[in-house]
Write an enzyme that holds these catalytic residues in place. Structure first.
Site, PDB file in Angstrom:
ATOM      1  N   ASN A   1       6.743   1.391  12.357  1.00  0.00           N
ATOM      2  CA  ASN A   1       5.521   1.978  11.812  1.00  0.00           C
ATOM      3  C   ASN A   1       5.447   1.659  10.327  1.00  0.00           C
ATOM      4  O   ASN A   1       6.148   2.253   9.545  1.00  0.00           O
ATOM      5  CB  ASN A   1       5.538   3.493  11.990  1.00  0.00           C
ATOM      6  CG  ASN A   1       4.452   4.169  11.195  1.00  0.00           C
ATOM      7  OD1 ASN A   1       3.273   4.040  11.518  1.00  0.00           O
ATOM      8  ND2 ASN A   1       4.827   4.881  10.138  1.00  0.00           N
ATOM      9  N   GLU A   2       4.675   0.693   9.964  1.00  0.00           N
ATOM     10  CA  GLU A   2       4.421   0.299   8.574  1.00  0.00           C
ATOM     11  C   GLU A   2       5.691   0.152   7.709  1.00  0.00           C
ATOM     12  O   GLU A   2       5.683   0.489   6.533  1.00  0.00           O
ATOM     13  CB  GLU A   2       3.372   1.202   7.914  1.00  0.00           C
ATOM     14  CG  GLU A   2       3.723   2.641   7.699  1.00  0.00           C
ATOM     15  CD  GLU A   2       2.586   3.449   7.057  1.00  0.00           C
ATOM     16  OE1 GLU A   2       2.889   4.232   6.156  1.00  0.00           O
ATOM     17  OE2 GLU A   2       1.413   3.312   7.462  1.00  0.00           O
TER      18      GLU A   2
ATOM     19  N   CYS B   1       4.810   8.148  10.257  1.00  0.00           N
ATOM     20  CA  CYS B   1       6.101   8.322   9.576  1.00  0.00           C
ATOM     21  C   CYS B   1       7.017   9.224  10.402  1.00  0.00           C
ATOM     22  O   CYS B   1       8.234   9.172  10.262  1.00  0.00           O
ATOM     23  CB  CYS B   1       5.895   8.881   8.188  1.00  0.00           C
ATOM     24  SG  CYS B   1       5.124   7.699   7.094  1.00  0.00           S
TER      25      CYS B   1
ATOM     26  N   GLU C   1      -0.420  11.985  15.860  1.00  0.00           N
ATOM     27  CA  GLU C   1       0.842  12.192  15.136  1.00  0.00           C
ATOM     28  C   GLU C   1       1.047  13.688  14.968  1.00  0.00           C
ATOM     29  O   GLU C   1       0.108  14.427  14.665  1.00  0.00           O
ATOM     30  CB  GLU C   1       0.815  11.529  13.752  1.00  0.00           C
ATOM     31  CG  GLU C   1       2.074  11.895  12.940  1.00  0.00           C
ATOM     32  CD  GLU C   1       2.388  10.969  11.781  1.00  0.00           C
ATOM     33  OE1 GLU C   1       1.461  10.341  11.259  1.00  0.00           O
ATOM     34  OE2 GLU C   1       3.573  10.875  11.411  1.00  0.00           O
TER      35      GLU C   1
HETATM   36  O1  AHR Z   1      -1.408   9.176   9.054  1.00  0.00           O
HETATM   37  C1  AHR Z   1      -0.560   9.768   8.115  1.00  0.00           C
HETATM   38  C2  AHR Z   1       0.581   8.857   7.704  1.00  0.00           C
HETATM   39  O2  AHR Z   1       0.068   7.729   7.051  1.00  0.00           O
HETATM   40  C3  AHR Z   1       1.376   8.271   8.819  1.00  0.00           C
HETATM   41  O3  AHR Z   1       2.412   9.087   9.205  1.00  0.00           O
HETATM   42  C4  AHR Z   1       1.919   7.016   8.258  1.00  0.00           C
HETATM   43  O4  AHR Z   1       2.114   6.041   9.242  1.00  0.00           O
HETATM   44  C5  AHR Z   1       0.917   6.643   7.206  1.00  0.00           C
HETATM   45  O5  AHR Z   1       1.527   6.364   6.012  1.00  0.00           O
END
Ligand code: AHR
Length: 766
Positions: free
Chosen positions: A345-346, A221, A24
């Protein structure tokens, strides 16, 4: 005698692509990190949307004799609007400070400089790398032409005559004149695999050496936190906008509050995956931003779905398809053979899950072989988690992306998390996980957990998160690999991941433990005794009619005016195993709600968060030494109305009620140790058998290892051992925790081996 017998021919699970990476762009993982560009703000596009204190001149400086401005009247192209206009006197200069302490140049190495210029006459500018004391480390001269009307790109190679971590790129004007600059770039030639404009070699190689089976990218995120309009500066991560020549790509706000040049875009991610032998696993936003609760109108979802289909064509289509030809034009006529695609993503809430099926159905229909990944929120349990799994089961997603960051104690208490999962339904993709910390202890606890991941038939993929962190730009920690502008530091967690990844094997095989079944409890405190404390969560309000009940006796406690986050001691539970707390609550100002702590002692407490995370959650979190693990999650938005809140505790069982309705119902499990954590696998390519053993106890364990089946003669041992639990690696001390190797000889397929206290041992039998 303690004994482990490995049945080499009894495979019970194909390990497939189990261990991989998650990239990320957080903590400046891309710009100022893996992407080797040395110039910061190379195209003068920084602005306050990226970060409050950014300006178009961030990282740039000038000497006397320079008048400058960043303007956009006659831009380089429509994506790259701003450029630097300079009116300079002879001898004056402008400079760029790079990232961290400055630009790193190494004696003898070559650097590719390039720049777009418009000048009012032919003149000479010198290009150098200097430190603050004006010592020169590299220098060359550039003749710029009289190109008032059009941009011209120039390039040259600088050769460093010395080493500095504090360099500045300096452009000195030998003659008075008017100049315009854009896309000022400096790359080391010594990049990963020698690619021009490529990746930082030390970081990329450290990742390649792990031998990851896949890489999830570009976030996190980062993918879904942004505006729905892909032309916006703060757009979500939209893959199509990251292609083409770097100077024609937009630069964006990165949601981790900096700028992303997109020099490391989707094409480069795919190439990097290919280079390191990892299958690409991109994640696309699902047309819904959970941070704002904002989603694309369902009438327009087709465009987003098309973007997903286009990505598959970009990755896998032949060079004569629309998007395959874009890939081919960028230099890769052969497909990238993408197998996995994540949607979302979550995300939590209906907004995502009503959009997901549009993606799912269209991808399934057009590309039935693509493995589609659904998502299950940011916690290991709870409403978001359950909704994600229900959606995955309903639509037949291939995998579900789970994320959790928890205390080491949570991992120790939840080793059997996946034991009851259906091996025939969607598979688990543990797409983000870590225990809070980069100590040796964190790493070996993660190793123990990984033995269970490897053994669970439900778990298909797993990757630690986050992966990279620039020490001077920390958004999140812990992280797997840390770096500054010239060196990297592999954490103990990195070494654990590497040990497991490079020794994965193709098949998990059965093993038996004898006399190794002791379970060691780590704490004597069974009940949630301790203080009950109440605090606001950025709000004002009051609580009243407060009662505490235990053993049929009810005590009335005092009312409290809640102001900001001040903690109010309510009651000390000395020994009641069963108790309840009930009160009325109303918020008068602020957006969130309350934090109710209970079982609070010096090193641990449980927290009921009522209206947490931007007023979305009603959660229970268990905290040990300040490190939290969410053990129950419900969606809830607190309003400015009167609530009756009730907490019920029975042993370690916790229930919460809002206006008489049960909201949280969970158990705060206590950590315990298995005597040894073990997993065994075979590798059909090498014919080797692999045994991974984690000893979390403080005692050495002498064990007879026996292999049933093919004869093996040698054991190549790779181990982490002999470290204090609190040990961490540091830049400058990167080897404090690092693996040791040895070789052992087997006699009759048997080896007597001692697993030292607090160790992770991988034995490869050949
Ligand atoms: O890994 C850091 C953050 O944690 C990521 O962006 C998100 O997916 C999670 O909340």
């Amino acid at each position: 005698m303690k004994k482990i017998t490995v049945y080499q021919n009894e495979s019970y699970k194909k390990l497939g692509d189990l261990y991989g990476l998650f990239f990320e762009d957080i903590n400046h993982a891309a710009d100022g990190g893996l992407y080797a560009e040395l110039i910061q703000n190379r195209s003068f596009e920084y602005c306050e949307i990226d970060k409050q204190d950014y300006t178009p001149l961030t990282a740039w400086d000038k000497s006397e004799g320079v008048k400058w401005d960043v303007i956009s009247d006659r831009p380089l192209n429509k994506e790259n609007l701003h450029y630097l206009h300079v009116e300079a006197e002879a001898g004056a200069y402008i400079s760029n400070a790079g990232y961290n302490t400055g630009i790193y140049v190494e004696a003898g190495k070559k650097y590719d400089f390039s720049v777009f210029v418009r000048a009012d006459k032919e003149s000479v500018v010198s290009i150098s790398v200097q430190d603050a004391e004006k010592k020169i480390y590299a220098l060359d001269r550039l003749v710029v032409e009289d190109t008032k009307e059009q941009w011209k790109q120039y390039s040259l190679t600088l050769k460093a005559v010395g080493t500095s971590y504090e360099g500045r790129l300096v452009i000195t004007f030998e003659e008075t004149g008017v100049y315009e600059f854009d896309m000022v770039s400096l790359f080391p030639q010594d990049t990963f695999m020698g690619r021009k404009g490529g990746l930082r070699r030390d970081i990329a190689e450290a990742l390649m050496e792990m031998k990851p089976k896949f890489m999830r990218f570009p976030g996190g995120c980062l993918t879904h936190d942004g505006s729905l309009n892909d032309k916006d500066r703060d757009s979500m991560y939209r893959w199509r906008r990251t292609l083409g020549k770097v100077e024609e790509r937009p630069t964006w706000r990165n949601n981790w509050r900096y700028n992303q040049t997109l020099g490391l875009g989707y094409y480069e991610y795919f190439c990097f995956c290919e280079d390191i032998g990892a299958k690409p696993l991109p994640v696309l936003p699902g047309g819904f931003n959970p941070h704002k609760g904002e989603g694309v109108a369902l009438e327009s979802i087709g465009e987003w779905v098309q973007e997903a289909l286009d990505l598959i064509e970009f990755a896998n289509g032949s060079a004569d398809t629309k998007w395959g030809s874009v890939r081919a034009k960028m230099g890769h006529p052969q497909p990238f053979h993408m197998e996995y695609l994540g949607i979302g993503n979550e995300e939590i809430g209906d907004g995502f899950f009503e959009r997901y099926p549009y993606f799912h159905n269209a991808i399934r229909e057009k590309y039935p072989k693509i493995k589609i990944i659904n998502t299950a929120g940011p916690f290991a349990v709870g409403e978001g988690y359950d909704v994600g799994w229900e959606s995955a089961k309903k639509y037949g997603s291939d995998l579900v992306d789970e994320h959790y960051y928890s205390s080491p104690e949570w991992f120790l208490a939840n080793m059997h998390h996946y034991e009851d999962y259906d091996a025939n339904g969607p598979k688990v993709f543990l797409g983000e996980y870590a225990s809070w910390g980069n100590t040796y202890y964190n790493a070996i606890v993660e190793a123990a957990y990984m033995t269970h991941l490897e053994r669970s038939k439900a778990v298909a993929l797993a990757c630690y998160a986050p992966m990279l962190c620039n020490v001077d730009y920390v958004n999140w920690k812990p992280d797997m690999l840390w770096f500054n502008n010239h060196e990297i530091m592999k954490t103990p967690n990195y070494y654990v991941q590497k040990l497991f990844m490079e020794n994965q094997g193709t098949d998990a095989v059965r093993f038996e433990k004898e006399n190794l079944d002791e379970v060691i409890e780590l704490t004597d405190t069974k009940n949630l005794v301790g203080d009950i404390i109440i605090a606001g969560n950025d709000i004002e309000g009051k609580i009243w009619d407060v009662t505490y009940t235990a053993q049929d006796e009810t005590k009335t406690l005092s009312d409290i005016e809640i102001c900001d986050n001040t903690e109010h001691m309510l009651y000390r539970v000395e020994q009641d195993a069963e108790y309840s707390l009930e009160f009325k609550f109303q918020r008068s100002a602020g957006r969130k709600g309350l934090k109710i702590f209970f079982g609070a002692t010096t090193d641990s407490r449980v927290q009921w968060e009522f209206g947490g995370w931007d007023n979305w959650d009603c959660n229970i979190m268990s905290l040990v030494n300040g490190r939290g693990s969410t053990i129950s999650h419900r969606i809830f938005h607190v309003e400015d109305i009167e609530y009756v809140l009730k907490l019920e505790v029975k042993g370690r069982e916790i229930k919460t009620y809002v206006n008489g309705v049960l909201y949280n119902d969970t158990v705060d499990r206590l950590p315990e140790l298995e005597e040894l954590y073990v997993t065994a696998s075979t590798d059909e390519e090498t014919g080797n058998t692999i045994l991974k053993v984690v000893n979390l106890t403080g005692e050495a364990k002498q064990v007879q290892l026996v292999l049933e089946g093919e004869e093996k003669h040698l054991a190549f041992v790779n181990a982490l051992r002999g470290c204090a639990l609190t040990d961490e690696n540091e830049l400058g001390q990167p080897q404090r925790v690092s693996p040791v190797t040895e070789k052992q000889i087997l006699i009759d397929n048997t080896l007597d081996y001692t697993f030292t206290p607090h160790s992770v041992t991988v034995l490869v039998f050949a």
